[in-house]
Scaffold this motif. Structure first.
Motif, PDB file in Angstrom:
ATOM      1  N   HIS A   1      -8.368   4.439  -0.704  1.00  0.00           N
ATOM      2  CA  HIS A   1      -7.792   3.117  -0.988  1.00  0.00           C
ATOM      3  C   HIS A   1      -8.562   2.302  -2.022  1.00  0.00           C
ATOM      4  CE1 HIS A   1      -4.875   3.546   2.211  1.00  0.00           C
ATOM      5  NE2 HIS A   1      -5.812   3.793   3.090  1.00  0.00           N
TER       6      HIS A   1
ATOM      7  N   ILE B   1       0.844  -1.196   0.000  1.00  0.00           N
ATOM      8  CA  ILE B   1       0.000   0.000   0.000  1.00  0.00           C
ATOM      9  C   ILE B   1       0.878   1.245   0.000  1.00  0.00           C
ATOM     10  CG2 ILE B   1      -1.893   1.184   1.160  1.00  0.00           C
ATOM     11  CD1 ILE B   1      -2.552  -1.456   2.577  1.00  0.00           C
TER      12      ILE B   1
ATOM     13  N   GLY C   1      -5.293  -4.540  -6.650  1.00  0.00           N
ATOM     14  CA  GLY C   1      -5.021  -5.839  -6.048  1.00  0.00           C
ATOM     15  C   GLY C   1      -5.882  -6.937  -6.648  1.00  0.00           C
TER      16      GLY C   1
ATOM     17  N   LEU D   1      -2.892  -5.317  -0.954  1.00  0.00           N
ATOM     18  CA  LEU D   1      -3.706  -4.419  -1.775  1.00  0.00           C
ATOM     19  C   LEU D   1      -5.186  -4.766  -1.694  1.00  0.00           C
ATOM     20  CD1 LEU D   1      -1.435  -4.089  -4.952  1.00  0.00           C
ATOM     21  CD2 LEU D   1      -1.678  -2.497  -3.034  1.00  0.00           C
TER      22      LEU D   1
ATOM     23  N   THR E   1       2.010  -9.143  -1.632  1.00  0.00           N
ATOM     24  CA  THR E   1       1.662  -7.875  -2.273  1.00  0.00           C
ATOM     25  C   THR E   1       0.174  -7.823  -2.602  1.00  0.00           C
ATOM     26  OG1 THR E   1       3.877  -7.714  -3.217  1.00  0.00           O
ATOM     27  CG2 THR E   1       2.147  -6.388  -4.245  1.00  0.00           C
TER      28      THR E   1
ATOM     29  N   ALA F   1      -6.609  -3.506   1.493  1.00  0.00           N
ATOM     30  CA  ALA F   1      -6.138  -2.157   1.824  1.00  0.00           C
ATOM     31  C   ALA F   1      -7.147  -1.371   2.648  1.00  0.00           C
ATOM     32  CB  ALA F   1      -5.791  -1.406   0.543  1.00  0.00           C
TER      33      ALA F   1
ATOM     34  N   HIS G   1      -6.439   1.124  -4.765  1.00  0.00           N
ATOM     35  CA  HIS G   1      -5.471   0.107  -4.338  1.00  0.00           C
ATOM     36  C   HIS G   1      -6.112  -1.276  -4.355  1.00  0.00           C
ATOM     37  CE1 HIS G   1      -3.521   3.568  -1.834  1.00  0.00           C
ATOM     38  NE2 HIS G   1      -3.081   3.563  -3.080  1.00  0.00           N
TER      39      HIS G   1
ATOM     40  N   LEU H   1       2.461   1.919  -3.414  1.00  0.00           N
ATOM     41  CA  LEU H   1       1.620   2.632  -4.375  1.00  0.00           C
ATOM     42  C   LEU H   1       1.417   4.081  -3.963  1.00  0.00           C
ATOM     43  CD1 LEU H   1      -1.091  -0.018  -5.298  1.00  0.00           C
ATOM     44  CD2 LEU H   1       0.982   0.610  -6.541  1.00  0.00           C
TER      45      LEU H   1
END
Length: 727
Positions: A546, A507, A553, A578, A574, A581, A549, A510
């Motif tokens: 978010h 997070i 994801g 995401l 990862t 998030a 994000h 990004l």
């Protein structure tokens, strides 16, 4: 410096002492004559830490070379394509960063495992030091409580006569401005006439915090050999401040001595993770930096002592050419000031084991990202300062560290994207096994999976090693071990912090990539005050921040399954960070959840188990002042209702030249017109906007008009009495 009046009321004294000016000219970053560099007065103190530097940089270089070689072998199977070369280059850049951090922490770990003694409290001081706290639209109950707490702790050392205290306000909110003045009156009356506490507010916050400090140095710096610079969330114990002053007096070549502030008073889960990490891993990192930096160190802008005359002479900041975000005021001024004073021949160093230095941290991921945006712009600005003339190579390394600290996020993202493209290419495009060149065997696009797994393990080991080294130090320190709940709770807390940090990392990747792109494309960040309380962030704000994000994801998860299930497994940390998030950001911003973990003993620090007296006193005093309810009172109503406050407020306004005929600002004209039309003070409060209220409170004539306005209730009562009198 005489500053008191004959009045028995401490609040009636002038808010500032008699000025003792120092010239602080702006420095030329790209012109420097070595003959201007001062000669050292104590050359025996200038020991170059060669061993620490060889281990840190030599070890980092060796690790990077080994990692680059292994990565080349990973991608060399079947030939190295353009994309593989790009992947290799990005890997080397990212790996070099963590390798250097690892070797620095190894040095710090080795030093911390030795027994250390805190220096004894000095019996006397020769010079006077100013303790300055720049404030900008902060809650007065918080900052005035903090400075009073520090003042009381310094007084308890018996050396309080050697310190003067300054609130340096850049506040632009008219209500907070008046609240600051009320708090200033209150602190003077509580501490009595012997307390040399001052308050100055600038009408224009030119140069932001750096300009605020420069204004103080230019006007009063000549009266003080040193100044301790605080932040609005700083706390420093009396012994620590006294020891800093003594260290500065004992070392005539010192320019800046920086402490290591520990995070305290945090309650949300996000802030508690930061607090635990700073307390357990921070000392290893700081000690490693201190070891290789030696006297060529850095400055973090607060909780440090500075030699005032040297700062004035050599640290005046120029504006960078061009417009923000790359030009204009230098946002991360502290790095540049450290480089300038070091260029002049003064030492800059850190005392990571001194203790007694504290700060707070943002309560949520969103609050951190707001602050991080400004830090990102300031550090990327250093790319324009990096080639400055005469800077020590260590100062340039500090600039590079700050710059690369933000570039790693887009570089990491690029590395992930290129890795995905290579896997996608191998899965969906028919490879050309036999190229136009003559070859006995076909070229297969593949990686060395076994070597790749080994390199991944090495990378993760190096990445997590500083945490493990910090954990070992904490276990071997009885005070830290017991204060954190013992070995078992330390292990549980560390594991929890590692997992949560792994989820937060993509997070932040990004977010920081977005910051870098905004700055590259010319968007200025501005300078908004930080939110320092532990209140939860509205859920709607979290979703808005978010949602993209989460979308990225989910897209990565779907694309990963379409390309290769093994890719999903490789990217699972990862992708999980995401996809979750919104939930992670919401959960970690909750105060109740953080307190629940605290009650369970998870993420506990020694400063929570045995709260430092200064932190306990500061928190209690802040709550007591906040209960008075004066932080949020409307400034116009306060000035109208309190003649004493109004008189002091007017006496503290700067003297202005008479306005020239025909020169009228829009805010001044509108404020005067609205006040003239108002029948009651309530009308004026409702009609004047923030800018007009600020102008009204800055103008003695308009304050007089405000004072003559009746209250609505009084006007209504008078209207009721008039018919009866007529009868």
């Amino acid at each position: 410096m005489e500053w008191r009046t004959a009045s028995s009321d401490p609040a009636a004294a002038p808010p500032t002492p008699i000025e003792s000016r120092l010239s602080m000219p702006a420095q030329n970053l790209f012109k420097f004559d070595k003959r201007q560099r001062r000669k050292t007065e104590a050359p025996w103190l200038w020991r170059t830490p060669w061993l620490a530097r060889i281990v840190t940089f030599g070890g980092g270089l060796a690790l990077t070379a080994y990692g680059a070689h292994e990565m080349y072998k990973v991608v060399d199977v079947g030939g190295v394509t353009t994309l593989k070369w790009a992947l290799l280059g990005l890997f080397v850049l990212n790996f070099s960063w963590i390798a250097l951090s690892f070797t620095s922490c190894v040095v710090g770990f080795a030093l911390l495992m030795r027994r250390r003694r805190r220096p004894a409290l000095p019996t006397g001081l020769a010079e006077t030091t100013a303790v300055v706290m720049p404030i900008y639209n902060e809650a007065p109950s918080r900052v005035f409580a903090a400075l009073q707490t520090i003042y009381e702790d310094v007084q308890a050392t018996g050396l309080g006569a050697h310190f003067d205290w300054f609130f340096l306000s850049d506040t632009t909110n008219p209500d907070i401005w008046v609240a600051e003045e009320r708090a200033f009156i209150g602190i003077r009356r509580r501490l009595g006439p012997q307390a040399r506490i001052f308050y100055r507010r600038r009408e224009k916050n030119t140069g932001r915090k750096a300009g605020n400090i420069e204004d103080f140095v230019s006007r009063w710096g000549g009266a003080y050999k040193h100044m301790v610079v605080l932040d609005a969330d700083s706390l420093m114990s009396g012994p620590t401040i006294v020891q800093l002053a003594a260290a500065m007096e004992a070392d005539p070549d010192s320019g800046i001595i920086q402490t290591l502030p520990l995070i305290i008073n945090r309650n949300t889960l996000f802030a508690r993770v930061q607090q635990f990490a700073a307390r357990i891993y921070g000392p290893v990192i700081a000690m490693g930096l201190t070891a290789w930096m030696g006297r060529d160190g850095n400055y973090w802008g607060h909780n440090a002592i500075i030699r005032t005359e040297a700062f004035a002479r050599y640290c005046g900041l120029p504006d960078l050419r061009g417009r923000p975000p790359w030009g204009g005021h230098i946002l991360s001024h502290d790095f540049v000031e450290a480089a300038l004073i070091r260029r002049a021949g003064y030492a800059v160093y850190m005392t990571p084991t001194l203790g007694g230095s504290y700060e707070e941290s943002p309560p949520s991921l969103i609050d951190l990202s707001i602050r991080d945006r400004r830090w990102c712009q300031g550090n990327l600005q250093h790319a324009r300062v990096l080639s400055g003339k005469g800077f020590h190579w260590a100062s340039r390394q500090h600039f590079l560290t700050g710059i690369f600290g933000y570039l790693t996020s887009p570089l990491w993202l690029l590395q992930l994207l290129i890795g995905i493209v290579i896997v996608f290419q191998a899965s969906y495009f028919r490879p050309e096994y036999f190229t136009g060149e003559f070859a006995l065997f076909p070229t297969f696009p593949r990686f060395d999976a076994e070597r790749s797994l080994e390199l991944f393990g090495l990378t993760m080991g190096i990445l997590l090693a500083p945490k493990m080294l910090g954990l070992i130090v904490a276990i071997f320190e009885p005070e830290t071990r017991k204060g954190s709940g013992g070995v078992i709770m330390l292990l549980i807390s560390t594991l929890f912090e590692v997992v949560l940090s792994a989820l937060l990392a993509p997070i932040m990747m990004l977010i920081q990539t977005g910051h870098v792109l905004h700055i590259v494309f010319g968007f200025d960040t501005g300078w908004d005050p930080q939110r320092r309380d532990d209140g939860s962030v509205p859920f709607a704000d979290i979703v808005r921040r978010h949602v993209w994000h989460v979308a990225l994801g989910v897209l990565s998860l779907v694309a990963g399954f379409m390309i290769s299930p093994s890719l999903v497994a490789w990217m699972s940390p990862t992708i999980a960070g995401l996809v979750l998030a919104i939930f992670i950001s919401w959960a970690t911003s909750q105060r109740w959840l953080g307190l629940m973990f605290r009650r369970a003993g998870v993420l506990t620090t020694p400063e929570e188990t045995a709260t430092p007296p200064i932190a306990k006193r500061g928190k209690a005093l802040s709550k007591a002042l906040a209960r008075a309810g004066e932080d949020d009172v409307n400034g116009l109503l306060a000035i109208h209702a309190d003649p004493e406050l109004r008189a002091l407020h007017e006496s503290w306004l700067p003297t202005r030249r008479p306005r020239q005929r025909g020169q009228i600002t829009a805010d001044r004209a509108l404020a005067e017109t609205k006040i003239a039309d108002a029948e009651t003070i309530e009308d004026a409060v409702n009609w004047l906007n923030r800018g007009e209220r600020l102008v009204a409170l800055s103008d003695r004539a308009l304050i007089g008009m405000i004072a003559r306005l009746p209250r609505r209730a009084a006007l209504a009562a008078a209207a009721q009495r008039t018919p009866r009198a007529a009868e």
